[in-house]
Design an enzyme around this catalytic site. Structure first.
Site, PDB file in Angstrom:
ATOM      1  N   GLY A  31     124.052 -25.212 -16.413  1.00  0.00           N
ATOM      2  CA  GLY A  31     125.239 -25.856 -15.849  1.00  0.00           C
ATOM      3  C   GLY A  31     125.773 -26.987 -16.721  1.00  0.00           C
ATOM      4  O   GLY A  31     125.859 -26.867 -17.937  1.00  0.00           O
ATOM      5  N   VAL A  32     126.103 -28.100 -16.082  1.00  0.00           N
ATOM      6  CA  VAL A  32     126.651 -29.262 -16.783  1.00  0.00           C
ATOM      7  C   VAL A  32     125.661 -29.741 -17.856  1.00  0.00           C
ATOM      8  O   VAL A  32     126.043 -30.068 -18.989  1.00  0.00           O
ATOM      9  CB  VAL A  32     126.921 -30.419 -15.788  1.00  0.00           C
ATOM     10  CG1 VAL A  32     127.432 -31.649 -16.515  1.00  0.00           C
ATOM     11  CG2 VAL A  32     127.923 -30.003 -14.728  1.00  0.00           C
ATOM     12  N   ASP A  33     124.397 -29.785 -17.478  1.00  0.00           N
ATOM     13  CA  ASP A  33     123.341 -30.258 -18.368  1.00  0.00           C
ATOM     14  C   ASP A  33     123.330 -29.446 -19.682  1.00  0.00           C
ATOM     15  O   ASP A  33     123.316 -30.016 -20.784  1.00  0.00           O
ATOM     16  CB  ASP A  33     121.999 -30.062 -17.635  1.00  0.00           C
ATOM     17  CG  ASP A  33     120.953 -31.058 -18.072  1.00  0.00           C
ATOM     18  OD1 ASP A  33     121.276 -31.930 -18.897  1.00  0.00           O
ATOM     19  OD2 ASP A  33     119.817 -30.965 -17.586  1.00  0.00           O
TER      20      ASP A  33
HETATM   21  P1  ADP Z   1     123.172 -29.121 -10.229  1.00  0.00           P
HETATM   22  O1  ADP Z   1     121.870 -28.677 -10.856  1.00  0.00           O
HETATM   23  O2  ADP Z   1     123.187 -30.605  -9.905  1.00  0.00           O
HETATM   24  O3  ADP Z   1     123.586 -28.246  -9.109  1.00  0.00           O
HETATM   25  P2  ADP Z   1     125.019 -27.814 -12.092  1.00  0.00           P
HETATM   26  O4  ADP Z   1     125.321 -28.282 -13.471  1.00  0.00           O
HETATM   27  O5  ADP Z   1     124.311 -26.527 -11.930  1.00  0.00           O
HETATM   28  O6  ADP Z   1     124.220 -29.034 -11.426  1.00  0.00           O
HETATM   29  O7  ADP Z   1     126.356 -27.751 -11.257  1.00  0.00           O
HETATM   30  C1  ADP Z   1     127.055 -28.854 -10.736  1.00  0.00           C
HETATM   31  C2  ADP Z   1     128.528 -28.514 -10.617  1.00  0.00           C
HETATM   32  O8  ADP Z   1     129.129 -28.584 -11.901  1.00  0.00           O
HETATM   33  C3  ADP Z   1     128.803 -27.110 -10.111  1.00  0.00           C
HETATM   34  O9  ADP Z   1     129.871 -27.177  -9.156  1.00  0.00           O
HETATM   35  C4  ADP Z   1     129.206 -26.328 -11.349  1.00  0.00           C
HETATM   36  O10 ADP Z   1     130.136 -25.302 -11.064  1.00  0.00           O
HETATM   37  C5  ADP Z   1     129.870 -27.395 -12.183  1.00  0.00           C
HETATM   38  N1  ADP Z   1     129.829 -27.206 -13.639  1.00  0.00           N
HETATM   39  C6  ADP Z   1     129.048 -26.370 -14.361  1.00  0.00           C
HETATM   40  N2  ADP Z   1     129.303 -26.501 -15.676  1.00  0.00           N
HETATM   41  C7  ADP Z   1     130.287 -27.462 -15.793  1.00  0.00           C
HETATM   42  C8  ADP Z   1     131.000 -28.063 -16.880  1.00  0.00           C
HETATM   43  N3  ADP Z   1     130.763 -27.700 -18.133  1.00  0.00           N
HETATM   44  N4  ADP Z   1     131.921 -29.009 -16.610  1.00  0.00           N
HETATM   45  C9  ADP Z   1     132.159 -29.383 -15.324  1.00  0.00           C
HETATM   46  N5  ADP Z   1     131.526 -28.874 -14.259  1.00  0.00           N
HETATM   47  C10 ADP Z   1     130.599 -27.913 -14.475  1.00  0.00           C
END
Ligand code: ADP
Length: 183
Positions: A31-33
Site C-alpha cells: 500500500g502507501v508504505d
Molecule cells: P493500512 O495498512 O493502514 O490499511 P494501506 O497503505 O494498505 O494502509 O492503505 C491505506 C489507504 O491508502 C487505503 O485506502 C489505500 O487504498 C490507500 N493507498 C494505497 N496506496 C496509496 C498511495 N500510493 N497513495 C495514497 N493512498 C494510497
C-alpha cells in the site's frame, strides 16, 4: 487553515510532510508504505531501521507516529503512523485510529510543518471499513485545531474514498478545496 481532498498517489505530493500508513515493524510493507519506500528510495528505510533499533525495539506502538526525512520524495519529511488493524470494532480500533491522527497533528505542529498530506490510514491492508474510518479522520483533525497546519490534504486513492471524504466534510459543514493545484 485550508483543507484539500485530492485523489491520487501520495508519493507525488510536495508538502512539508506526507504521512505513511506504516506498520509497527517500520520495515516497509504494501500500500502507501510500499509506494513511499519505492519512490522515496533507500534512505527512508535506513532511517526507519535505525529508529527501530534505537527507539522502538518492540515496534512503533499502534496509534503512534515517528519522523524520517522524505528521501527522494518531493515531500521534505515522512511521518510514519501505525493505524489499528480492523478486528471487528471491539478492540479499541476507533480510539487507536483517533490517536493516530491526533499524534500526527501534534508532531507536525511541533516541527512547524505548514502543509501535510494524509492517506486514509488503516483502510487498505488493515481493513478498517472506510465509511467508519473517514469520519474519525476528519473529526479528529477538526477537533485539534490548535495543532492545525496551514494546509492539510486528505489523499484518497480511489473515487469511493474521495466521495466519502467530500460527503463527510459537506455533512459537517466544513469548506474544502478539491485538488492541490495551489498547494
Ligand atoms: P493500512 O495498512 O493502514 O490499511 P494501506 O497503505 O494498505 O494502509 O492503505 C491505506 C489507504 O491508502 C487505503 O485506502 C489505500 O487504498 C490507500 N493507498 C494505497 N496506496 C496509496 C498511495 N500510493 N497513495 C495514497 N493512498 C494510497
Amino acid at each position: 487553515m485550508e483543507i484539500y481532498v485530492w485523489k491520487g498517489d501520495i508519493t507525488s505530493i510536495q508538502a512539508d510532510a506526507v504521512v505513511n500508513a506504516a506498520n509497527s515493524s517500520l520495515m516497509g510493507g504494501g500500500g502507501v508504505d510500499g509506494a513511499i519506500h519505492r519512490v522515496g528510495g533507500p534512505k527512508i528505510a535506513e532511517e526507519c531501521r535505525i529508529l527501530k533499533l534505537k527507539k522502538y525495539p518492540n515496534g512503533l506502538p499502534t496509534g503512534q507516529c515517528t519522523l524520517t526525512s522524505g528521501g527522494q520524495l518531493p515531500a521534505k519529511y515522512v511521518i510514519h503512523a501505525v493505524g489499528p488493524v480492523w478486528k471487528g470494532g471491539e478492540f479499541w480500533e476507533a480510539s487507536l485510529l483517533e490517536s493516530c491522527y491526533k499524534n500526527i497533528l501534534q508532531l507536525a505542529h511541533e516541527r512547524g510543518f505548514e502543509s501535510i498530506a494524509v492517506p486514509s490510514i488503516s483502510t487498505g491492508i488493515f481493513a478498517y471499513p472506510k465509511e467508519q474510518a473517514t469520519p474519525i479522520a476528519i473529526k479528529t483533525v477538526l477537533d485539534h485545531k490548535e495543532h492545525f497546519p496551514r494546509k492539510i490534504v486528505f489523499v484518497c486513492f480511489d473515487k469511493e474514498s474521495k466521495d466519502l471524504y467530500e460527503e463527510t466534510l459537506k455533512n459537517l459543514g466544513v469548506s474544502f478545496k478539491e485538488g492541490i493545484l495551489s498547494f
